[in-house]
Enzyme design. Structure first.
Site, PDB file in Angstrom:
ATOM      1  N   ILE A 185       0.849  -1.200   0.000  1.00  0.00           N
ATOM      2  CA  ILE A 185       0.000   0.000   0.000  1.00  0.00           C
ATOM      3  C   ILE A 185       0.886   1.253   0.000  1.00  0.00           C
ATOM      4  O   ILE A 185       0.563   2.255  -0.631  1.00  0.00           O
ATOM      5  CB  ILE A 185      -0.932   0.018   1.250  1.00  0.00           C
ATOM      6  CG1 ILE A 185      -1.766  -1.268   1.341  1.00  0.00           C
ATOM      7  CG2 ILE A 185      -1.800   1.267   1.272  1.00  0.00           C
ATOM      8  CD1 ILE A 185      -2.834  -1.445   0.318  1.00  0.00           C
ATOM      9  N   GLY A 186       2.016   1.172   0.710  1.00  0.00           N
ATOM     10  CA  GLY A 186       2.938   2.319   0.710  1.00  0.00           C
ATOM     11  C   GLY A 186       2.453   3.455   1.594  1.00  0.00           C
ATOM     12  O   GLY A 186       2.735   4.621   1.331  1.00  0.00           O
ATOM     13  N   CYS A 243       9.228   2.245   8.781  1.00  0.00           N
ATOM     14  CA  CYS A 243       9.173   2.787   7.414  1.00  0.00           C
ATOM     15  C   CYS A 243      10.478   3.501   7.040  1.00  0.00           C
ATOM     16  O   CYS A 243      11.290   3.822   7.903  1.00  0.00           O
ATOM     17  CB  CYS A 243       7.962   3.704   7.273  1.00  0.00           C
ATOM     18  SG  CYS A 243       7.917   5.005   8.480  1.00  0.00           S
ATOM     19  N   ASN A 278       5.726  -5.668  12.591  1.00  0.00           N
ATOM     20  CA  ASN A 278       5.166  -5.207  11.338  1.00  0.00           C
ATOM     21  C   ASN A 278       5.299  -6.368  10.347  1.00  0.00           C
ATOM     22  O   ASN A 278       5.735  -7.460  10.713  1.00  0.00           O
ATOM     23  CB  ASN A 278       5.927  -3.955  10.857  1.00  0.00           C
ATOM     24  CG  ASN A 278       5.022  -3.019  10.076  1.00  0.00           C
ATOM     25  OD1 ASN A 278       4.220  -3.470   9.260  1.00  0.00           O
ATOM     26  ND2 ASN A 278       5.149  -1.731  10.305  1.00  0.00           N
ATOM     27  N   THR A 279       4.972  -6.140   9.099  1.00  0.00           N
ATOM     28  CA  THR A 279       4.984  -7.238   8.109  1.00  0.00           C
ATOM     29  C   THR A 279       6.405  -7.703   7.787  1.00  0.00           C
ATOM     30  O   THR A 279       7.374  -6.955   7.908  1.00  0.00           O
ATOM     31  CB  THR A 279       4.314  -6.781   6.809  1.00  0.00           C
ATOM     32  OG1 THR A 279       4.931  -5.564   6.395  1.00  0.00           O
ATOM     33  CG2 THR A 279       2.836  -6.556   6.986  1.00  0.00           C
ATOM     34  N   GLY A 306      -4.704  -7.789  12.758  1.00  0.00           N
ATOM     35  CA  GLY A 306      -4.616  -7.088  11.484  1.00  0.00           C
ATOM     36  C   GLY A 306      -5.367  -7.785  10.379  1.00  0.00           C
ATOM     37  O   GLY A 306      -6.595  -7.634  10.232  1.00  0.00           O
TER      38      GLY A 306
HETATM   39  C1  LIG Z   1      -3.181  -3.973   3.984  1.00  0.00           C
HETATM   40  C2  LIG Z   1      -2.288  -3.685   5.146  1.00  0.00           C
HETATM   41  C3  LIG Z   1      -1.928  -2.363   5.411  1.00  0.00           C
HETATM   42  C4  LIG Z   1      -1.096  -2.079   6.493  1.00  0.00           C
HETATM   43  N1  LIG Z   1      -0.786  -0.764   6.754  1.00  0.00           N
HETATM   44  C5  LIG Z   1      -0.037  -0.465   7.859  1.00  0.00           C
HETATM   45  C6  LIG Z   1       0.207   0.891   8.215  1.00  0.00           C
HETATM   46  O1  LIG Z   1      -0.281   1.850   7.584  1.00  0.00           O
HETATM   47  N2  LIG Z   1       0.994   1.130   9.302  1.00  0.00           N
HETATM   48  C7  LIG Z   1       1.534   0.124  10.068  1.00  0.00           C
HETATM   49  O2  LIG Z   1       2.225   0.391  11.050  1.00  0.00           O
HETATM   50  N3  LIG Z   1       1.273  -1.186   9.761  1.00  0.00           N
HETATM   51  C8  LIG Z   1       0.510  -1.495   8.684  1.00  0.00           C
HETATM   52  N4  LIG Z   1       0.245  -2.804   8.392  1.00  0.00           N
HETATM   53  C9  LIG Z   1       0.837  -3.880   9.237  1.00  0.00           C
HETATM   54  C10 LIG Z   1      -0.140  -4.372  10.319  1.00  0.00           C
HETATM   55  O3  LIG Z   1      -0.483  -3.339  11.213  1.00  0.00           O
HETATM   56  C11 LIG Z   1       0.453  -5.575  11.095  1.00  0.00           C
HETATM   57  O4  LIG Z   1       1.633  -5.158  11.753  1.00  0.00           O
HETATM   58  C12 LIG Z   1       0.778  -6.756  10.204  1.00  0.00           C
HETATM   59  O5  LIG Z   1      -0.199  -6.922   9.201  1.00  0.00           O
HETATM   60  C13 LIG Z   1       0.906  -8.071  10.992  1.00  0.00           C
HETATM   61  O6  LIG Z   1      -0.298  -8.406  11.646  1.00  0.00           O
HETATM   62  P1  LIG Z   1      -1.385  -9.453  11.034  1.00  0.00           P
HETATM   63  O7  LIG Z   1      -0.637 -10.693  10.659  1.00  0.00           O
HETATM   64  O8  LIG Z   1      -2.382  -9.649  12.119  1.00  0.00           O
HETATM   65  O9  LIG Z   1      -1.956  -8.772   9.825  1.00  0.00           O
HETATM   66  C14 LIG Z   1      -0.591  -3.127   7.317  1.00  0.00           C
HETATM   67  C15 LIG Z   1      -0.976  -4.442   7.038  1.00  0.00           C
HETATM   68  C16 LIG Z   1      -1.816  -4.734   5.986  1.00  0.00           C
HETATM   69  C17 LIG Z   1      -2.222  -6.178   5.738  1.00  0.00           C
END
Ligand SMILES: Cc1cc2nc3c(=O)[nH]c(=O)nc-3n(C[C@H](O)[C@H](O)[C@H](O)COP(=O)(O)O)c2cc1C
Length: 318
Positions: free
Chosen positions: A76-77, A135, A197-198, A270
């Site tokens: 998404i960026g 980031c 985070n991811t 998430g």
């Molecule tokens: C579509 C999407 C958008 C995300 N956008 C952000 C973001 O804007 N800021 C952030 O800190 N993490 C963002 N994340 C990361 C999540 O907050 C989380 O750390 C990550 O997805 C791991 O958790 P999960 O396995 O439960 O999804 C995003 C994740 C996804 C899937």
């Protein structure tokens, strides 16, 4: 707790109290109001907004989201409306109810974090900030802020001077020692750390031989990252004294209990919210049932209760 009393799910993370340990993860719950027609926000102890930057960001080119089996890959960026519009038009709507609103902040340079937080200080009811330091830092050639402990500490210390509100830092798993980032956050004055985070991931179409995301690689999330996240939380639990918020692949109450056992005081959900925005209500009900069945008086007694004969064996190969 009497047999008939409803178990209390509340947790305390320093100066932040939550009526339950379930938070919506940033980027998976919009700015906080988008799900109001389909889910009760008060089923969450709190929610983290989509990351907000100083100026609006349009994010990466599409395609920027693809389902992988199982999980999600996104690039998404950090697309967002920017702090001015958020503070004036959105923030006043989200600070209602018993679910605490935590604003995620993501910027390109350190000074912008300070500016964004300063601009949000006048918005009443915001419970705290999650500094997304996973980031890219433009001044450091695009290297994530949290990869450099000195930068992390300075960034948190600078933001700390601008606010008395609760602050957590969001750390990436894509670093050799996540505990360095957590220790630096603690030294800078953070009240908590959020991880993970991811992970960096990639998906390819075998027929066209093309990447499924325009950015080629993206952020991998969902159930398969849970073991990585548990290991990182355990590592950080053995390093810092501030509370930890566990994130990664949570889909049910057992996942929540596991994260708490390895050191989390609360968790974020998430990817699973995309499939079911009502999941937190179900998990909260299941956690109450678990507490009744297992005689758990307070969820905080779970935090860091891992039973091991080996102590903190972090990074030990199989
Ligand atoms: C579509 C999407 C958008 C995300 N956008 C952000 C973001 O804007 N800021 C952030 O800190 N993490 C963002 N994340 C990361 C999540 O907050 C989380 O750390 C990550 O997805 C791991 O958790 P999960 O396995 O439960 O999804 C995003 C994740 C996804 C899937």
């Amino acid at each position: 707790m009497t047999a008939t009393a409803s178990p209390d799910l509340s947790v305390i993370l320093g100066s932040l109290s939550l009526h339950n340990p379930l938070l919506a993860a940033s980027g998976c719950f919009g700015y906080g109001t988008e799900y109001d027609d389909v889910a009760d926000r008060d089923n969450l102890g709190g929610f983290i907004t989509k990351s907000i930057s100083l100026a609006p960001w349009k994010g990466n080119d599409p395609p920027r989201l693809t389902e992988v089996s199982p999980g999600l890959l996104n690039s998404i960026g950090l697309a967002n409306m920017g702090v001015e519009k958020f503070a004036n038009e959105v923030a006043p709507q989200i600070v209602t109810g018993k679910s605490k609103a935590i604003v995620s902040v993501a910027c390109k340079v350190m000074e912008e974090y300070e500016e964004v937080v300063a601009l949000l200080e006048d918005v009443e009811g915001i419970a705290g900030y999650e500094l997304n330091i996973s980031c890219p830092n433009v001044k450091e050639g695009g290297m994530a802020f949290c990869l450099n402990p000195n930068i992390t500490e300075e960034l948190v210390a600078r933001v700390r001077k601008r606010t008395n509100r609760w602050i957590t830092t969001k750390l990436t798993p894509n670093m050799t020692s996540v505990s360095q980032g957590a220790l630096a956050s603690e030294a800078g004055g953070a009240d908590a750390v959020s991880l993970i985070n991811t992970l960096v991931g990639m998906a390819v179409d075998w027929k066209s031989r093309r990447p499924k995301l325009a950015t080629i690689t993206g952020g991998y999330s969902g159930p398969p990252i849970k073991p990585v996240a548990l290991a990182k939380v355990w590592e950080v639990w053995n390093a810092v004294k501030i509370p930890i918020i566990g994130i990664g692949g949570i889909t049910n109450w057992k996942d929540v209990v596991e994260f708490m056992i390895v050191g989390a005081s609360a968790v974020q959900i998430g990817t699973a919210l995309y499939a079911d925005p009502n999941l937190p209500g179900q998990i909260a009900a299941d956690l109450r049932e678990y507490m009744r069945n297992e005689g758990v008086g307070s969820l905080s007694e779970l935090t860091g209760s891992l039973k091991t004969d080996r102590g903190a064996m972090v990074g030990v190969p199989a």
